[in-house]
Design a protein around this motif. Structure first.
Motif, PDB file in Angstrom:
ATOM      1  N   LYS A   7      30.738  32.630  33.517  1.00  0.00           N
ATOM      2  CA  LYS A   7      31.666  32.832  32.402  1.00  0.00           C
ATOM      3  C   LYS A   7      32.109  34.286  32.419  1.00  0.00           C
ATOM      4  CE  LYS A   7      33.324  31.675  28.198  1.00  0.00           C
ATOM      5  NZ  LYS A   7      34.437  32.577  28.119  1.00  0.00           N
ATOM      6  N   SER A  32      37.061  24.136  37.273  1.00  0.00           N
ATOM      7  CA  SER A  32      36.666  23.233  36.205  1.00  0.00           C
ATOM      8  C   SER A  32      37.436  21.941  36.397  1.00  0.00           C
ATOM      9  CB  SER A  32      36.990  23.867  34.859  1.00  0.00           C
ATOM     10  OG  SER A  32      36.735  22.977  33.823  1.00  0.00           O
ATOM     11  N   ARG A  35      40.668  21.287  38.904  1.00  0.00           N
ATOM     12  CA  ARG A  35      41.283  22.574  39.263  1.00  0.00           C
ATOM     13  C   ARG A  35      40.224  23.473  39.887  1.00  0.00           C
ATOM     14  NH1 ARG A  35      45.898  25.839  36.293  1.00  0.00           N
ATOM     15  NH2 ARG A  35      46.480  26.914  38.186  1.00  0.00           N
ATOM     16  N   CYS A  46      42.183  34.153  38.197  1.00  0.00           N
ATOM     17  CA  CYS A  46      42.942  34.451  36.973  1.00  0.00           C
ATOM     18  C   CYS A  46      43.830  33.290  36.540  1.00  0.00           C
ATOM     19  CB  CYS A  46      43.773  35.718  37.161  1.00  0.00           C
ATOM     20  SG  CYS A  46      42.773  37.213  37.187  1.00  0.00           S
ATOM     21  N   LEU A  48      42.817  30.280  36.371  1.00  0.00           N
ATOM     22  CA  LEU A  48      41.965  29.305  35.704  1.00  0.00           C
ATOM     23  C   LEU A  48      41.868  29.607  34.208  1.00  0.00           C
ATOM     24  CD1 LEU A  48      39.056  29.231  38.315  1.00  0.00           C
ATOM     25  CD2 LEU A  48      40.800  27.460  37.967  1.00  0.00           C
ATOM     26  N   ASP A  49      41.401  28.634  33.456  1.00  0.00           N
ATOM     27  CA  ASP A  49      41.150  28.820  32.025  1.00  0.00           C
ATOM     28  C   ASP A  49      39.832  29.574  31.877  1.00  0.00           C
ATOM     29  OD1 ASP A  49      40.677  28.713  29.318  1.00  0.00           O
ATOM     30  OD2 ASP A  49      40.631  26.516  29.196  1.00  0.00           O
ATOM     31  N   LEU A  50      39.919  30.862  31.601  1.00  0.00           N
ATOM     32  CA  LEU A  50      38.729  31.713  31.541  1.00  0.00           C
ATOM     33  C   LEU A  50      38.011  31.640  30.196  1.00  0.00           C
ATOM     34  CD1 LEU A  50      40.109  34.858  33.397  1.00  0.00           C
ATOM     35  CD2 LEU A  50      38.824  32.921  34.341  1.00  0.00           C
ATOM     36  N   SER A  51      38.517  30.832  29.274  1.00  0.00           N
ATOM     37  CA  SER A  51      37.880  30.719  27.964  1.00  0.00           C
ATOM     38  C   SER A  51      36.649  29.805  28.002  1.00  0.00           C
ATOM     39  CB  SER A  51      38.874  30.209  26.921  1.00  0.00           C
ATOM     40  OG  SER A  51      39.240  28.874  27.197  1.00  0.00           O
ATOM     41  N   GLU A  52      36.499  29.053  29.070  1.00  0.00           N
ATOM     42  CA  GLU A  52      35.382  28.123  29.217  1.00  0.00           C
ATOM     43  C   GLU A  52      34.536  28.511  30.430  1.00  0.00           C
ATOM     44  OE1 GLU A  52      34.654  25.567  27.190  1.00  0.00           O
ATOM     45  OE2 GLU A  52      36.354  26.115  25.922  1.00  0.00           O
ATOM     46  N   LEU A  54      32.901  28.184  34.030  1.00  0.00           N
ATOM     47  CA  LEU A  54      33.447  27.635  35.267  1.00  0.00           C
ATOM     48  C   LEU A  54      32.307  27.312  36.227  1.00  0.00           C
ATOM     49  CD1 LEU A  54      36.278  30.270  35.652  1.00  0.00           C
ATOM     50  CD2 LEU A  54      36.569  27.884  34.942  1.00  0.00           C
TER      51      LEU A  54
END
Length: 82
Positions: A7, A32, A35, A46, A48-52, A54
């Motif tokens: 994370k 994730s 993807r 960058c 990717l959805d970095l809020s979750e 991985l």
């Protein structure tokens, strides 16, 4: 292939992470769901959805790797040992 969850809290951490794993002669996939990107590519990471958290899959048996990326490991991450 081994797998852990990572994370990132900010882009600076992404850059630090990529700089660390670039030094290892191994293949790294980060993503994730469907993807998945090359974890050695800062642009890919960058995107990717970095809020979750991985999933990081890698093909290295170097024990030093986990120690180097420990600051990015997500609590509850499952580590598979060879």
């Amino acid at each position: 292939m081994q797998q852990v969850n990572v994370k990132f809290d900010n882009i600076s951490q992404v850059q630090q992470f990529v700089n660390i794993i670039e030094k290892f002669e191994a293949h790294f996939d980060l993503g994730s769901g469907q993807r998945v990107v090359n974890a050695k590519s800062i642009l890919g990471v960058c995107a990717l959805d970095l809020s979750e958290p991985l999933s990081l899959s890698y093909s290295s048996n170097d024990d030093n790797l986990i120690e180097k990326i420990r600051p990015f490991l997500y609590r509850g991450s499952m580590q598979v040992n060879c």
